[in-house]
Design a protein around this motif. Structure first.
Motif, PDB file in Angstrom:
ATOM      1  N   LEU A 196       0.884  -1.215   0.071  1.00 55.66           N
ATOM      2  CA  LEU A 196      -0.057   0.040  -0.031  1.00 55.66           C
ATOM      3  C   LEU A 196       0.612   1.137  -0.094  1.00 55.66           C
ATOM      4  O   LEU A 196       0.563   2.175  -0.630  1.00 55.66           O
ATOM      5  CB  LEU A 196      -0.770  -0.155   1.265  1.00 55.66           C
ATOM      6  CG  LEU A 196      -2.396  -0.750   1.113  1.00 55.66           C
ATOM      7  CD1 LEU A 196      -2.984  -0.440   2.313  1.00 55.66           C
ATOM      8  CD2 LEU A 196      -3.138  -0.060  -0.013  1.00 55.66           C
ATOM      9  N   LEU A 197       1.850   1.335   0.626  1.00 54.35           N
ATOM     10  CA  LEU A 197       2.861   2.419   0.732  1.00 54.35           C
ATOM     11  C   LEU A 197       3.449   2.611  -0.630  1.00 54.35           C
ATOM     12  O   LEU A 197       3.507   3.867  -1.157  1.00 54.35           O
ATOM     13  CB  LEU A 197       3.882   2.185   1.827  1.00 54.35           C
ATOM     14  CG  LEU A 197       4.887   3.219   2.307  1.00 54.35           C
ATOM     15  CD1 LEU A 197       3.739   4.428   2.780  1.00 54.35           C
ATOM     16  CD2 LEU A 197       5.641   3.077   3.570  1.00 54.35           C
ATOM     17  N   SER A 198       3.575   1.365  -1.480  1.00 51.05           N
ATOM     18  CA  SER A 198       4.212   1.568  -2.687  1.00 51.05           C
ATOM     19  C   SER A 198       3.191   2.206  -3.821  1.00 51.05           C
ATOM     20  O   SER A 198       3.456   3.105  -4.566  1.00 51.05           O
ATOM     21  CB  SER A 198       4.539   0.256  -3.243  1.00 51.05           C
ATOM     22  OG  SER A 198       5.032   0.141  -4.386  1.00 51.05           O
ATOM     23  N   VAL A 199       1.804   1.880  -3.416  1.00 51.86           N
ATOM     24  CA  VAL A 199       0.783   2.529  -4.350  1.00 51.86           C
ATOM     25  C   VAL A 199       0.632   4.073  -4.158  1.00 51.86           C
ATOM     26  O   VAL A 199       0.575   4.781  -5.079  1.00 51.86           O
ATOM     27  CB  VAL A 199      -0.382   1.656  -3.965  1.00 51.86           C
ATOM     28  CG1 VAL A 199      -1.661   2.557  -4.728  1.00 51.86           C
ATOM     29  CG2 VAL A 199      -0.437   0.278  -4.728  1.00 51.86           C
ATOM     30  N   THR A 235       3.043   6.085  -2.608  1.00 52.87           N
ATOM     31  CA  THR A 235       4.171   6.451  -3.297  1.00 52.87           C
ATOM     32  C   THR A 235       4.297   6.927  -4.739  1.00 52.87           C
ATOM     33  O   THR A 235       4.585   7.857  -5.158  1.00 52.87           O
ATOM     34  CB  THR A 235       5.581   5.902  -3.016  1.00 52.87           C
ATOM     35  OG1 THR A 235       5.696   5.655  -1.686  1.00 52.87           O
ATOM     36  CG2 THR A 235       6.686   6.631  -3.360  1.00 52.87           C
ATOM     37  N   GLU A 236       3.870   5.995  -5.586  1.00 52.58           N
ATOM     38  CA  GLU A 236       3.344   6.153  -7.015  1.00 52.58           C
ATOM     39  C   GLU A 236       2.442   7.352  -7.268  1.00 52.58           C
ATOM     40  O   GLU A 236       2.833   7.914  -8.092  1.00 52.58           O
ATOM     41  CB  GLU A 236       2.839   4.793  -7.497  1.00 52.58           C
ATOM     42  CG  GLU A 236       4.231   3.968  -7.785  1.00 52.58           C
ATOM     43  CD  GLU A 236       5.267   4.444  -8.539  1.00 52.58           C
ATOM     44  OE1 GLU A 236       5.171   4.917  -9.786  1.00 52.58           O
ATOM     45  OE2 GLU A 236       6.384   4.350  -8.293  1.00 52.58           O
ATOM     46  N   LYS A 237       1.277   7.467  -6.483  1.00 50.74           N
ATOM     47  CA  LYS A 237       0.364   8.427  -6.692  1.00 50.74           C
ATOM     48  C   LYS A 237       1.148   9.808  -6.399  1.00 50.74           C
ATOM     49  O   LYS A 237       0.721  10.831  -7.051  1.00 50.74           O
ATOM     50  CB  LYS A 237      -0.916   7.992  -5.796  1.00 50.74           C
ATOM     51  CG  LYS A 237      -1.701   7.016  -6.579  1.00 50.74           C
ATOM     52  CD  LYS A 237      -2.900   6.775  -5.471  1.00 50.74           C
ATOM     53  CE  LYS A 237      -3.796   5.714  -6.297  1.00 50.74           C
ATOM     54  NZ  LYS A 237      -5.253   5.759  -5.771  1.00 50.74           N
ATOM     55  N   ILE A 238       1.847   9.863  -5.347  1.00 49.41           N
ATOM     56  CA  ILE A 238       2.620  11.083  -5.092  1.00 49.41           C
ATOM     57  C   ILE A 238       3.523  11.400  -6.347  1.00 49.41           C
ATOM     58  O   ILE A 238       3.487  12.503  -6.175  1.00 49.41           O
ATOM     59  CB  ILE A 238       3.099  10.959  -3.751  1.00 49.41           C
ATOM     60  CG1 ILE A 238       2.166  10.672  -2.653  1.00 49.41           C
ATOM     61  CG2 ILE A 238       4.127  12.169  -3.236  1.00 49.41           C
ATOM     62  CD1 ILE A 238       2.796  10.366  -1.353  1.00 49.41           C
ATOM     63  N   LYS A 239       4.046  10.514  -6.525  1.00 43.38           N
ATOM     64  CA  LYS A 239       5.232  10.914  -7.498  1.00 43.38           C
ATOM     65  C   LYS A 239       4.263  11.539  -8.906  1.00 43.38           C
ATOM     66  O   LYS A 239       5.031  12.235  -9.702  1.00 43.38           O
ATOM     67  CB  LYS A 239       5.924   9.453  -8.333  1.00 43.38           C
ATOM     68  CG  LYS A 239       6.965   9.151  -7.152  1.00 43.38           C
ATOM     69  CD  LYS A 239       7.777   7.794  -7.686  1.00 43.38           C
ATOM     70  CE  LYS A 239       8.788   7.356  -6.785  1.00 43.38           C
ATOM     71  NZ  LYS A 239       9.417   6.120  -7.138  1.00 43.38           N
ATOM     72  N   THR A 240       3.080  11.025  -9.289  1.00 45.40           N
ATOM     73  CA  THR A 240       2.446  11.603 -10.383  1.00 45.40           C
ATOM     74  C   THR A 240       1.582  12.727 -10.138  1.00 45.40           C
ATOM     75  O   THR A 240       0.757  13.236 -10.701  1.00 45.40           O
ATOM     76  CB  THR A 240       1.457  10.599 -10.937  1.00 45.40           C
ATOM     77  OG1 THR A 240       0.480   9.975 -10.168  1.00 45.40           O
ATOM     78  CG2 THR A 240       2.394   9.198 -11.608  1.00 45.40           C
ATOM     79  N   GLY A 241       2.005  13.423  -9.056  1.00 46.99           N
ATOM     80  CA  GLY A 241       1.223  14.648  -8.579  1.00 46.99           C
ATOM     81  C   GLY A 241       0.291  14.655  -7.165  1.00 46.99           C
ATOM     82  O   GLY A 241       0.356  15.770  -7.014  1.00 46.99           O
ATOM     83  N   GLY A 242       0.258  13.671  -6.745  1.00 49.71           N
ATOM     84  CA  GLY A 242      -0.505  13.314  -5.388  1.00 49.71           C
ATOM     85  C   GLY A 242      -1.905  13.880  -5.639  1.00 49.71           C
ATOM     86  O   GLY A 242      -2.688  13.902  -4.591  1.00 49.71           O
ATOM     87  N   VAL A 243      -2.587  14.130  -6.814  1.00 53.37           N
ATOM     88  CA  VAL A 243      -3.778  14.313  -6.803  1.00 53.37           C
ATOM     89  C   VAL A 243      -4.463  13.420  -7.578  1.00 53.37           C
ATOM     90  O   VAL A 243      -3.881  13.257  -8.924  1.00 53.37           O
ATOM     91  CB  VAL A 243      -4.146  15.798  -7.451  1.00 53.37           C
ATOM     92  CG1 VAL A 243      -5.819  15.985  -7.599  1.00 53.37           C
ATOM     93  CG2 VAL A 243      -3.499  16.848  -6.424  1.00 53.37           C
TER      94      VAL A 243
END
Length: 166
Positions: A116-119, A121-129
């Motif tokens: 879940l932390l990996s998922v 982190t990926e969302k944050i890398k793509t802008g976090g929104v």
């Protein structure tokens, strides 16, 4: 560290007494609040700040924009904004006054397993929104379950929160 006691202490310092927010500990490391607040340019607490825990906001309504990581986000109903620890951010009014409604989650990374932390982190890398009608439905479900306050309902809320992150 217990997030709830830490957060409530900080909230009292920053905002004083707030009567229109539901503040609910879903676990030791997950705090939920539904906020429905009428703001104008004089009473809106728009200040640049950061936390040492994650913040996830599911936007419901209001004339608001978010500043996070040197980006500006104009949000619409159902948008979810993930703010990582130690990230400066603020929100501000885009109109003279607004009724600002949102679901807010504060949580520690240790709340999540590695996948879940990996998922996240990926969302944050793509802008976090990210936007999804499902996210808003899930956040509304947590609101309904959390206010009942029993242990089983809180366990259900934790499971629903996991779906929001995914």
């Amino acid at each position: 560290m217990k997030l709830l006691s830490y957060f409530l202490k900080k909230q009292a310092i920053n905002y004083g007494k707030i009567t229109n927010w539901q503040n609910i500990a879903l676990s030791e490391n997950l705090f939920y609040s539904f906020r429905d607040t009428e703001y104008n340019q004089t009473n809106y607490p728009s200040n640049l700040h950061y936390h040492d825990y994650y913040e996830l906001v599911v936007f419901v309504d209001g004339d608001i924009e978010y500043f996070c990581n040197q980006n500006v986000y104009s949000v619409k109903k159902g948008d979810a904004i993930i703010i990582p620890p130690h990230t400066f951010h603020l929100s501000r009014l885009t109109n003279k006054s607004t009724q600002y409604k949102r679901h807010v989650f504060y949580f520690l990374g240790e709340q999540l397993d590695k996948e879940l932390l990996s998922v996240l982190t990926e969302k944050i890398k793509t802008g976090g929104v990210y936007q999804s009608e499902q996210v808003l439905r899930l956040a509304n479900a947590i609101k309904e379950q959390a206010v009942q306050g029993d242990t089983i309902k809180k366990a259900c809320c934790n499971a629903i929160f996991t779906q929001i992150i995914c």
